[in-house]
Design a protein around this motif. Structure first.
Motif, PDB file in Angstrom:
ATOM      1  N   GLN A  95      89.941 -60.651  61.580  1.00 27.82           N
ATOM      2  CA  GLN A  95      91.298 -60.920  62.061  1.00 27.82           C
ATOM      3  C   GLN A  95      91.943 -59.641  62.598  1.00 27.82           C
ATOM      4  O   GLN A  95      92.517 -59.628  63.692  1.00 27.82           O
ATOM      5  CB  GLN A  95      92.151 -61.504  60.937  1.00 27.82           C
ATOM      6  CG  GLN A  95      93.602 -61.717  61.323  1.00 27.82           C
ATOM      7  CD  GLN A  95      94.467 -62.120  60.129  1.00 27.82           C
ATOM      8  OE1 GLN A  95      94.063 -61.994  58.969  1.00 27.82           O
ATOM      9  NE2 GLN A  95      95.649 -62.614  60.411  1.00 27.82           N
ATOM     10  N   TYR A 114      88.600 -63.858  66.028  1.00 27.85           N
ATOM     11  CA  TYR A 114      89.440 -64.842  65.332  1.00 27.85           C
ATOM     12  C   TYR A 114      88.630 -66.071  64.931  1.00 27.85           C
ATOM     13  O   TYR A 114      88.804 -66.609  63.838  1.00 27.85           O
ATOM     14  CB  TYR A 114      90.642 -65.245  66.194  1.00 27.85           C
ATOM     15  CG  TYR A 114      91.842 -64.364  65.991  1.00 27.85           C
ATOM     16  CD1 TYR A 114      92.730 -64.593  64.945  1.00 27.85           C
ATOM     17  CD2 TYR A 114      92.088 -63.290  66.840  1.00 27.85           C
ATOM     18  CE1 TYR A 114      93.832 -63.788  64.757  1.00 27.85           C
ATOM     19  CE2 TYR A 114      93.199 -62.473  66.653  1.00 27.85           C
ATOM     20  CZ  TYR A 114      94.060 -62.718  65.611  1.00 27.85           C
ATOM     21  OH  TYR A 114      95.157 -61.915  65.416  1.00 27.85           O
ATOM     22  N   LEU A 128      95.099 -68.517  61.448  1.00 28.93           N
ATOM     23  CA  LEU A 128      94.369 -67.633  62.360  1.00 28.93           C
ATOM     24  C   LEU A 128      94.441 -68.144  63.798  1.00 28.93           C
ATOM     25  O   LEU A 128      94.671 -67.367  64.732  1.00 28.93           O
ATOM     26  CB  LEU A 128      92.909 -67.503  61.921  1.00 28.93           C
ATOM     27  CG  LEU A 128      92.679 -66.735  60.622  1.00 28.93           C
ATOM     28  CD1 LEU A 128      91.259 -66.952  60.120  1.00 28.93           C
ATOM     29  CD2 LEU A 128      92.967 -65.257  60.815  1.00 28.93           C
ATOM     30  N   PHE A 132      96.300 -66.210  66.822  1.00 30.41           N
ATOM     31  CA  PHE A 132      95.619 -65.857  68.071  1.00 30.41           C
ATOM     32  C   PHE A 132      96.404 -66.394  69.268  1.00 30.41           C
ATOM     33  O   PHE A 132      96.646 -65.663  70.233  1.00 30.41           O
ATOM     34  CB  PHE A 132      94.182 -66.384  68.107  1.00 30.41           C
ATOM     35  CG  PHE A 132      93.542 -66.188  69.455  1.00 30.41           C
ATOM     36  CD1 PHE A 132      93.100 -64.941  69.849  1.00 30.41           C
ATOM     37  CD2 PHE A 132      93.431 -67.240  70.343  1.00 30.41           C
ATOM     38  CE1 PHE A 132      92.547 -64.738  71.110  1.00 30.41           C
ATOM     39  CE2 PHE A 132      92.884 -67.062  71.603  1.00 30.41           C
ATOM     40  CZ  PHE A 132      92.432 -65.802  71.988  1.00 30.41           C
TER      41      PHE A 132
END
Length: 180
Positions: A95, A114, A128, A132
């Motif tokens: 991440q 990601y 996540l 992104f």
């Protein structure tokens, strides 16, 4: 050994832990330039410590971004990459690397990182994917804002961001359209 401390699968002996803790002090105090130098030295002495490489990458990223240190992107990439190689089960490493890649315009690498993080820890996948989408789109707007005033010019970027927001919501395009 009883005096060894486990960190990310790496066994630190007491001497290595002392060096790691000493490198963490300036990081905890927000002195990322000093912490970067300390972690640079630490990973030379303990090259198998994924957390050490990760901290080097993070400190390099913050030192160069916020404090103007002369840390090359390649050095930061190398440190993140080494951390991910040594501990490929830590979603945070992927991440953070993805977020760094966005900040330097390496969008495909960011997307890959990601997605890796989401595969590693599926419970984090929605956050996540949405992170992104938002970070990617915001960076595109910040970098190419004047071009993106035209809806046709921004369509490909907006589409990618929207695809990831739908993934975050676990929603199909059809379902989203029906709700709008």
């Amino acid at each position: 050994m009883a005096d060894e401390i486990e960190a990310s699968g790496y066994q630190r002996d007491a001497a290595a832990q002392k060096k790691f803790d000493a490198a963490m002090k300036p990081m905890d105090m927000g002195d990322f330039k000093k912490a970067y130098s300390a972690f640079k030295k630490y990973v030379e002495e303990c090259p198998d410590d994924a957390e050490g490489w990760y901290c080097k990458a993070e400190c390099g990223n913050y030192a160069s971004g916020m404090f103007g240190a002369k840390v090359k992107d390649e050095e930061i990439i190398e440190a993140y990459t080494k951390a991910m190689e040594l501990d490929d089960s830590n979603a945070q490493y992927f991440q953070s690397y993805g977020l760094f890649c966005i900040s330097i315009g390496k969008y495909e690498e960011a997307e890959t990182a990601y997605n890796e993080a989401a595969q590693i820890d599926e419970s984090l996948a929605p956050s996540l994917y949405s992170e992104f989408a938002i970070e990617y789109y915001n960076h595109i707007l910040g970098s190419y804002g004047e071009i993106l005033d035209d809806p046709k010019a921004r369509a490909k970027y907006a589409k990618k961001a929207l695809e990831y927001m739908l993934k975050a919501l676990d929603m199909s395009e059809e379902e989203a359209k029906s709700l709008l």
